[in-house]
Write an enzyme that holds these catalytic residues in place. Structure first.
Site, PDB file in Angstrom:
ATOM      1  N   GLY A  12       0.818  -1.221   0.000  1.00  0.00           N
ATOM      2  CA  GLY A  12       0.000   0.000   0.000  1.00  0.00           C
ATOM      3  C   GLY A  12       0.844   1.260   0.000  1.00  0.00           C
ATOM      4  O   GLY A  12       0.441   2.300   0.525  1.00  0.00           O
ATOM      5  N   GLY A  15      -0.533   4.670  -1.281  1.00  0.00           N
ATOM      6  CA  GLY A  15      -1.685   5.253  -0.585  1.00  0.00           C
ATOM      7  C   GLY A  15      -1.332   6.485   0.217  1.00  0.00           C
ATOM      8  O   GLY A  15      -0.173   6.922   0.257  1.00  0.00           O
ATOM      9  N   GLN A  16      -2.342   7.049   0.880  1.00  0.00           N
ATOM     10  CA  GLN A  16      -2.161   8.312   1.612  1.00  0.00           C
ATOM     11  C   GLN A  16      -1.035   8.210   2.640  1.00  0.00           C
ATOM     12  O   GLN A  16      -0.117   9.023   2.667  1.00  0.00           O
ATOM     13  CB  GLN A  16      -3.463   8.709   2.324  1.00  0.00           C
ATOM     14  CG  GLN A  16      -3.369  10.070   3.000  1.00  0.00           C
ATOM     15  CD  GLN A  16      -4.407  10.278   4.100  1.00  0.00           C
ATOM     16  OE1 GLN A  16      -5.107   9.338   4.492  1.00  0.00           O
ATOM     17  NE2 GLN A  16      -4.510  11.495   4.587  1.00  0.00           N
ATOM     18  N   ASP A  57      -0.132  -7.922  -5.588  1.00  0.00           N
ATOM     19  CA  ASP A  57      -1.514  -7.971  -5.093  1.00  0.00           C
ATOM     20  C   ASP A  57      -1.474  -8.791  -3.805  1.00  0.00           C
ATOM     21  O   ASP A  57      -1.168  -9.984  -3.842  1.00  0.00           O
ATOM     22  CB  ASP A  57      -2.402  -8.649  -6.152  1.00  0.00           C
ATOM     23  CG  ASP A  57      -3.847  -8.744  -5.694  1.00  0.00           C
ATOM     24  OD1 ASP A  57      -4.153  -8.322  -4.557  1.00  0.00           O
ATOM     25  OD2 ASP A  57      -4.672  -9.249  -6.484  1.00  0.00           O
ATOM     26  N   TYR A 147     -15.408  -2.701   6.741  1.00  0.00           N
ATOM     27  CA  TYR A 147     -14.031  -2.280   7.072  1.00  0.00           C
ATOM     28  C   TYR A 147     -13.765  -2.518   8.564  1.00  0.00           C
ATOM     29  O   TYR A 147     -12.740  -3.094   8.942  1.00  0.00           O
ATOM     30  CB  TYR A 147     -13.888  -0.798   6.711  1.00  0.00           C
ATOM     31  CG  TYR A 147     -12.577  -0.153   7.080  1.00  0.00           C
ATOM     32  CD1 TYR A 147     -11.359  -0.612   6.575  1.00  0.00           C
ATOM     33  CD2 TYR A 147     -12.555   0.974   7.908  1.00  0.00           C
ATOM     34  CE1 TYR A 147     -10.166   0.026   6.897  1.00  0.00           C
ATOM     35  CE2 TYR A 147     -11.368   1.615   8.223  1.00  0.00           C
ATOM     36  CZ  TYR A 147     -10.177   1.131   7.725  1.00  0.00           C
ATOM     37  OH  TYR A 147      -8.996   1.766   8.045  1.00  0.00           O
ATOM     38  N   LYS A 151     -11.180  -5.025  10.486  1.00  0.00           N
ATOM     39  CA  LYS A 151     -10.144  -4.502  11.389  1.00  0.00           C
ATOM     40  C   LYS A 151     -10.204  -5.202  12.757  1.00  0.00           C
ATOM     41  O   LYS A 151      -9.160  -5.503  13.346  1.00  0.00           O
ATOM     42  CB  LYS A 151     -10.265  -2.979  11.525  1.00  0.00           C
ATOM     43  CG  LYS A 151      -9.793  -2.232  10.279  1.00  0.00           C
ATOM     44  CD  LYS A 151      -8.295  -2.441  10.059  1.00  0.00           C
ATOM     45  CE  LYS A 151      -7.796  -2.040   8.696  1.00  0.00           C
ATOM     46  NZ  LYS A 151      -6.412  -2.431   8.418  1.00  0.00           N
ATOM     47  N   ILE A 177      -6.543  10.486   9.257  1.00  0.00           N
ATOM     48  CA  ILE A 177      -5.205  11.067   9.040  1.00  0.00           C
ATOM     49  C   ILE A 177      -5.311  12.194   8.006  1.00  0.00           C
ATOM     50  O   ILE A 177      -5.882  12.016   6.933  1.00  0.00           O
ATOM     51  CB  ILE A 177      -4.205   9.986   8.548  1.00  0.00           C
ATOM     52  CG1 ILE A 177      -4.156   8.792   9.538  1.00  0.00           C
ATOM     53  CG2 ILE A 177      -2.828  10.598   8.340  1.00  0.00           C
ATOM     54  CD1 ILE A 177      -3.642   9.106  10.927  1.00  0.00           C
TER      55      ILE A 177
HETATM   56  C1  AKB Z   1     -11.557   5.762   7.080  1.00  0.00           C
HETATM   57  O1  AKB Z   1     -12.176   6.829   7.208  1.00  0.00           O
HETATM   58  O2  AKB Z   1     -12.061   4.732   6.616  1.00  0.00           O
HETATM   59  C2  AKB Z   1     -10.119   5.712   7.555  1.00  0.00           C
HETATM   60  C3  AKB Z   1     -10.023   5.235   8.967  1.00  0.00           C
HETATM   61  C4  AKB Z   1     -10.469   6.081  10.074  1.00  0.00           C
HETATM   62  O3  AKB Z   1      -9.560   4.146   9.184  1.00  0.00           O
HETATM   63  N1  AKB Z   1      -9.527   7.006   7.420  1.00  0.00           N
END
Ligand code: AKB
Length: 326
Positions: A12, A15-16, A57, A147, A151, A177
């Site tokens: 990654g 990415g940001q 990947d 998500y 996590k 972030i």
């Molecule tokens: C998101 O907004 O999905 C991310 C995070 C807080 O993990 N920036």
């Protein structure tokens, strides 16, 4: 003594966070010792010119193992992930990248007897039932996004590999972030970055969450410092491993706009909340990160106004050169 990371693979890396973290790691560990990887997005010239870069990947373990063998990798910083907003649009992809990708990384680390893994988590692990203010380290983890589900499961999986196999895995629950280099891709906290770009470009921003939405946030230099500091901490002193709460500042969108107005008085924000409002509402207002402070000395440097000043200086300079978006 905790062994040092010598040959680091960053997933990654386009990415940001990955893009700036890779450059910081190259400064610290030597450019040739930090191998940057991405899936599809074209890397910046700076990333390409400053050290090795490859497309892989993470959901395909062979493509990762090829890099591990080619560069004799002993540590992986696994930044590749599908974030909350994109994850809600494509939950299957989110599961595949975040869970199967993570499992592949953990298994490769075992097989190649790696020194260390750093695996980011997020405030997305929290959800209804979690105290919203000063959210404790140990609390209810019942997220409502895919998500967040990946996590929570990811944190548990990483801790399992620590306990069962003695693998050195560490992770942080990143807040939103904010940064001036690479735009974030598909998160709920993206508004806190977009607002600065639009303030500089148009003096106006339409925000996709309400004015009183309050979330924990952090400026990129603190995020990089936290990631490197945790990576270098003495493993034997850590009571937690993959799930450190991490805080720096918390503010509403209204407070963020007011901070920008100190420098751009004509700046205006209007509000058109979309599906991301519900995600933001399910996350904490602020974070108790005392475990990170006690176990590895975490201490942030930036607050809202010092961040705003730095963001606006950087973006205004780029805008004047006609290169706001790089
Ligand atoms: C998101 O907004 O999905 C991310 C995070 C807080 O993990 N920036």
């Amino acid at each position: 003594m905790t062994e040092k990371m010598k040959k680091i693979l960053v997933t990654g890396a386009v990415g940001q966070i990955g893009s700036e973290l890779t450059l910081a790691l190259r400064e610290r560990y030597g450019a040739e010792n930090v191998v940057a990887t991405g899936r599809k997005t074209k890397p910046s010239k700076e990333l390409l010119d400053s050290g090795p870069f490859h497309f892989i990947d993470v959901a395909n373990p062979d493509s990762v193992e090829e890099m591990v063998q080619k560069y004799n990798i002993d540590s992986i910083i696994h930044m590749a992930a599908i974030l909350s907003a994109v994850g809600e649009k494509n939950p299957q992809l989110c599961w595949d990248v975040n869970m199967n990708g993570l499992y592949n990384i953990l298994e490769l680390a075992l097989k190649h007897k790696m020194t260390r893994l750093i695996i980011p988590s997020s405030i997305a692990v929290f959800g209804p039932g979690t105290p919203l203010d000063n959210t404790p380290q140990e609390t209810v983890l019942k997220p409502t996004t895919m998500y967040g589900v990946t996590k929570v499961a990811g944190e548990l999986l990483c801790d399992y590999y620590v306990q069962r196999f003695g693998l050195d895995v560490r992770g942080l629950r990143y807040p939103g972030i904010i940064s001036a280099e690479t735009l974030p891709g598909g998160g709920t906290t993206d508004y806190a970055v977009e607002i600065y770009y639009k303030a500089v470009e148009q003096k106006r921003y339409t925000c996709f969450v309400k004015e009183d939405t309050k979330l924990p946030m952090m400026y990129m230099p603190d995020c990089i410092k936290a990631t490197i500091d945790l990576g270098e901490a003495d493993f034997s002193k850590l009571k937690h491993h993959s799930d450190f709460n991490l805080g720096a500042m918390s503010f509403t969108v209204g407070e963020l706009a007011a901070s920008i107005k100190k420098y751009i008085p004509e700046f205006e924000v209007d509000y058109e909340p979309d599906f991301r409002q519900a995600i933001a509402d399910s996350w904490p207002n602020s974070i108790d990160d005392s475990a990170a402070r006690e176990e590895w000395g975490w201490q942030p440097s930036y607050d809202l106004d010092t961040m705003t000043q730095d963001m606006l200086e950087k973006l205004t300079a780029r805008h004047r050169q006609g290169k706001l978006y790089g």
